[in-house]
Design a protein around this motif. Structure first.
Motif, short mmCIF file in Angstrom:
data_model
loop_
_atom_site.label_atom_id
_atom_site.label_comp_id
_atom_site.label_asym_id
_atom_site.label_seq_id
_atom_site.Cartn_x
_atom_site.Cartn_y
_atom_site.Cartn_z
N LEU A 401 0.82 -1.21 0.00
CA LEU A 401 0.00 0.00 0.00
C LEU A 401 0.86 1.26 0.00
CD1 LEU A 401 -2.74 -1.04 2.58
CD2 LEU A 401 -3.06 -0.70 0.13
N TYR A 402 1.87 1.25 0.84
CA TYR A 402 2.73 2.44 0.93
C TYR A 402 3.47 2.68 -0.38
CZ TYR A 402 6.45 5.59 2.22
OH TYR A 402 7.31 6.65 2.25
N ALA A 403 4.00 1.63 -0.99
CA ALA A 403 4.76 1.79 -2.24
C ALA A 403 3.87 2.36 -3.33
CB ALA A 403 5.35 0.44 -2.66
N GLU A 404 2.65 1.87 -3.43
CA GLU A 404 1.76 2.37 -4.48
C GLU A 404 1.40 3.83 -4.25
OE1 GLU A 404 -2.40 0.75 -5.12
OE2 GLU A 404 -1.29 -0.12 -6.81
N HIS A 405 1.11 4.16 -3.00
CA HIS A 405 0.79 5.57 -2.68
C HIS A 405 2.01 6.47 -2.89
CE1 HIS A 405 -0.12 9.19 -0.46
NE2 HIS A 405 0.84 8.92 0.41
#
Length: 768
Positions: A401-405
């Protein structure tokens, strides 16, 4: 000759001015002398016009007659002819440089210009020819810069008959006065356009005035003012040129060229050289951050990779951003791997473990990504990742989730060609090119940090180059701070030496902007393997987990966490089974070896025969003759064999640096590490060298060494510490392609141990 002036403007008064105001204005204007570069001819001509204006307006009858004519022309100025004149003036302002280049044709054109009457709807006065220079000077003081250029430039060609014949006065004095007035008009017009945000037009006006002065070889001080303004104007001009549409190839190429010239003068993005723009290191970092959104990913890659070779920490970090963005958008994980290798170099100076975790995730190396997260000290991102991995045995769901955001909000917006693209980890891992590349990657970690830096942690790592929102062409975002800090406006003050407001101070090193604010993020989903072949099963720990969806709401979050936990379990299952098999095989091997050794020892004992009884010891109770005692003089004690001295320490550390260059060099001579290293450093460096050999990566080193001192442990003579100064130049290559370079001067403390009479290096630390 007629000049488009009126007596009220000459004195700077409204038409309702009283007699006292007229006298006061005349005195003030007379005392306010022009620049000292003007000759007496220009000053006298200007004073004549001031005196004439005061005389006409001070006489009541003369003023009534003049006002009647003046008001008639003023009220008729909005006629069609007047509007056309305004349009022509606007065209003159926009094309100042063209007017300046084409002016001054022939003597016939000069005569025609003198005889031509001004616009009939514009107030004008009749002046003598010897007052022409004074009239130009008054127009320049009134801000009629375009009109000054239009009237004065035709007489500055080399064959000007009007000047050479002395029509306006002494040619040796008149010509420099006209040159000065026209060039000052260019200077003031450029500053006016600068204030209006017309940066390219401002640069053209300043360059036109500078060319005129260079051609005439006059007034170097004025030329210096123009050059100083051009230097201060360059950042604004760059932003304006780079913001043009991509079809404007020549203009945008010009902007990049000006930027490279500034970087060369500064010595790099984080250099301390003087480019005379008035921007300090922090302000220039803000300018670079603002400029990035106008450049494409390919333009940034060419620019920042070249700058990273200086070397430059900021440029290296921006290269990491570029490679990550391009690699993800173009489905090229080889670029992401290059970015990861660059991060290995930056990791010795600041905490970049979170970025390495993202790179490892995109390369399918989930175990390495988890180890990187454990080493990171970024509190807010880690809290976000843990929050969204609560129902999972690892941090994989939250990291997805963090990488995509992070890619969507912090990386892509800084590239002109990627700002509007969407980010989907699911689509990335589903791409066949990505799958093929990840299958060929080794499972082990590629490298480890070469140096262990000893430094106290005080909150955030140094020098984060941050992105901020809401920028304008003259607003430059701050380079540090986790929140969206306020922008800094580069206030154009051409006459002042300082043109940029100061912002928050931060060290001039690069870092990535990270933010885990409460925003709606995509949910993580697991991508199932395409088939069940043994090769696919071996690669399950590549961590192909994507992300899809629009928000973290309700049961969608639960499904996301469940799927992420499932793939995490799948990722971990095979490596653990293999580890168990290895452990069982190892235990069985040890038991078999013990049995063989026991049998061999028994056989040797049987062959050696029965042991003989010990012979009695014969003792001599007393000597037959007493001998006088002999005094033995004590000999000076010599140092024990293999004692560590400064010379021996220098040879040992030099041997280590040579072994390092050989092990990580193109020939990968890993066996040389055993001759100088021992545990724990030996295993770490063997792993690093072998991983680089598998991945076709290598480094080339140039070292300089100076030993400052040697300390032997008082409790153990087989332990010592060496304090040394090491200068290291290194180039990193990926498949014979240069990736990055660095040049560092480090103070290193080496821990030594003597084993079997030979000194070895156990470990070392970089001392700040």
């Amino acid at each position: 000759m007629l000049i488009p002036l009126d007596y009220y403007r000459i004195l700077g008064l409204p038409i309702q001015a009283t007699a006292e105001q007229l006298q006061q204005a005349h005195r003030d204007r007379t005392l306010q002398l022009p620049r000292r570069e003007y000759s007496e001819v220009a000053i006298v001509a200007r004073k004549q016009l001031l005196d004439e204006a005061c005389a006409v307006l001070s006489d009541s009858d003369g003023r009534k007659a003049y006002d009647a004519s003046f008001l008639a022309k003023t009220y008729d100025r909005e006629s069609e002819a007047a509007l056309e004149a305004k349009h022509q003036r606007s065209k003159t302002s926009a094309g100042t440089a063209t007017v300046l280049q084409d002016a001054g044709e022939t003597a016939a054109a000069e005569s025609k210009a003198l005889e031509a009457a001004p616009d009939p709807h514009t107030p004008s006065i009749e002046i003598d020819d010897n007052q022409f220079v004074g009239a130009l000077l008054v127009l320049q003081e009134l801000g009629e810069y375009e009109l000054v250029q239009k009237l004065g430039r035709p007489y500055l060609n080399n064959g000007s008959i009007a000047i050479t014949e002395g029509r306006f006065g002494d040619p040796q004095l008149v010509r420099p006065d006209i040159v000065l007035t026209v060039s000052l008009a260019c200077l003031e017009l450029g500053r006016e356009q600068w204030q209006q945000g017309q940066y390219e037009n401002a640069a053209k006006s300043l360059e036109a005035g500078q060319e005129l002065l260079l051609r005439e070889s006059l007034f170097p001080s004025v030329r210096g003012e123009m050059q100083a303004d051009l230097y201060k104007l360059r950042p604004y001009n760059i932003l304006e040129l780079l913001s043009l549409p991509e079809e404007k190839v020549a203009e945008r190429r010009k902007g990049l060229q000006i930027l490279r010239e500034m970087l060369q003068e500064r010595g790099g993005i984080d250099g301390s050289g003087d480019d005379r723009s008035g921007l300090g290191i922090e302000d220039f970092l803000r300018f670079v951050q603002q400029m990035r959104k106008h450049l494409t990913s390919s333009e940034q890659q060419a620019l920042f990779e070249a700058e990273a070779g200086r070397p430059s920490a900021v440029a290296t970090y921006l290269s990491v951003y570029t490679l990550l963005a391009q690699g993800f958008a173009a489905r090229g994980p080889s670029m992401i791997r290059r970015a990861k290798l660059m991060l290995m170099q930056l990791g010795r100076r600041q905490d970049v473990h979170l970025e390495k975790a993202v790179c490892s995730l995109l390369l399918g190396q989930t175990e390495e990504a988890s180890r990187a997260l454990e080493l990171s000290s970024e509190k807010e991102p880690l809290a976000f990742i843990r929050e969204h991995s609560q129902d999972s045995p690892d941090l994989l769901p939250g990291l997805c989730l963090y990488a995509e955001h992070w890619l969507q909000e912090e990386v892509f917006p800084h590239f002109r060609d990627l700002a509007n693209q969407s980010v989907s980890l699911k689509d990335y891992f589903a791409d066949p090119k990505v799958q093929a590349y990840l299958e060929a990657l080794p499972l082990e970690a590629e490298t480890a940090n070469e140096w262990v830096v000893v430094q106290p942690r005080s909150g955030k790592p140094p020098g984060r180059l941050q992105a901020t929102a809401g920028r304008s062409p003259a607003a430059v975002p701050p380079p540090s701070g986790k929140q969206g800090a306020s922008t800094v406006t580069l206030t154009p003050v051409p006459t002042d030496a300082s043109t940029a407001a100061s912002g928050q101070k931060s060290p001039a090193t690069a870092a990535v902007p990270r933010s885990a604010a409460a925003v709606s993020l995509p949910t993580a989903t697991a991508r199932q393997p395409a088939d069940s072949t043994s090769k696919q099963r071996r690669r399950k720990n590549s961590g192909r987990s994507g992300a899809s969806g629009k928000g973290l709401t309700g049961d969608l979050v639960d499904r996301s966490r469940t799927k992420a936990a499932q793939i995490s379990a799948q990722v971990k299952s095979m490596p653990r089974n293999r580890l168990a098999l290895f452990l069982v095989a190892g235990v069985l091997s040890l038991l078999l070896l013990w049995l063989i050794l026991s049998l061999l020892a028994s056989a040797i004992k049987a062959l050696s025969g029965p042991s003989l009884p010990n012979e009695p010891v014969v003792t001599q109770e007393a000597p037959p003759v007493e001998s006088p005692p002999v005094a033995v003089s004590p000999e000076p004690s010599a140092p024990p064999s293999g004692a560590m001295t400064e010379e021996a320490a220098r040879e040992l550390v030099q041997s280590w640096l040579s072994a390092k260059a050989a092990a990580l060099g193109p020939n990968h001579a890993v066996e040389e590490l055993k001759q100088v290293l021992t545990e724990p450093a030996l295993s770490r460096w063997q792993l690093m060298a072998e991983a680089q050999q598998r991945n076709n990566a290598h480094q080339r080193y140039v070292h300089k060494l100076q030993v400052n001192g040697v300390t032997i442990s008082p409790s153990n003579p087989d332990r010592a510490q060496v304090d040394a100064q090491v200068s290291e130049k290194a180039e990193v290559f990926d498949r014979d392609q240069p990736v990055s370079s660095r040049n560092e001067n480090l103070r290193v403390r080496y821990d030594l141990i003597r084993q079997d009479g030979e000194w070895r290096i156990m470990d070392w630390q970089v001392i700040k």
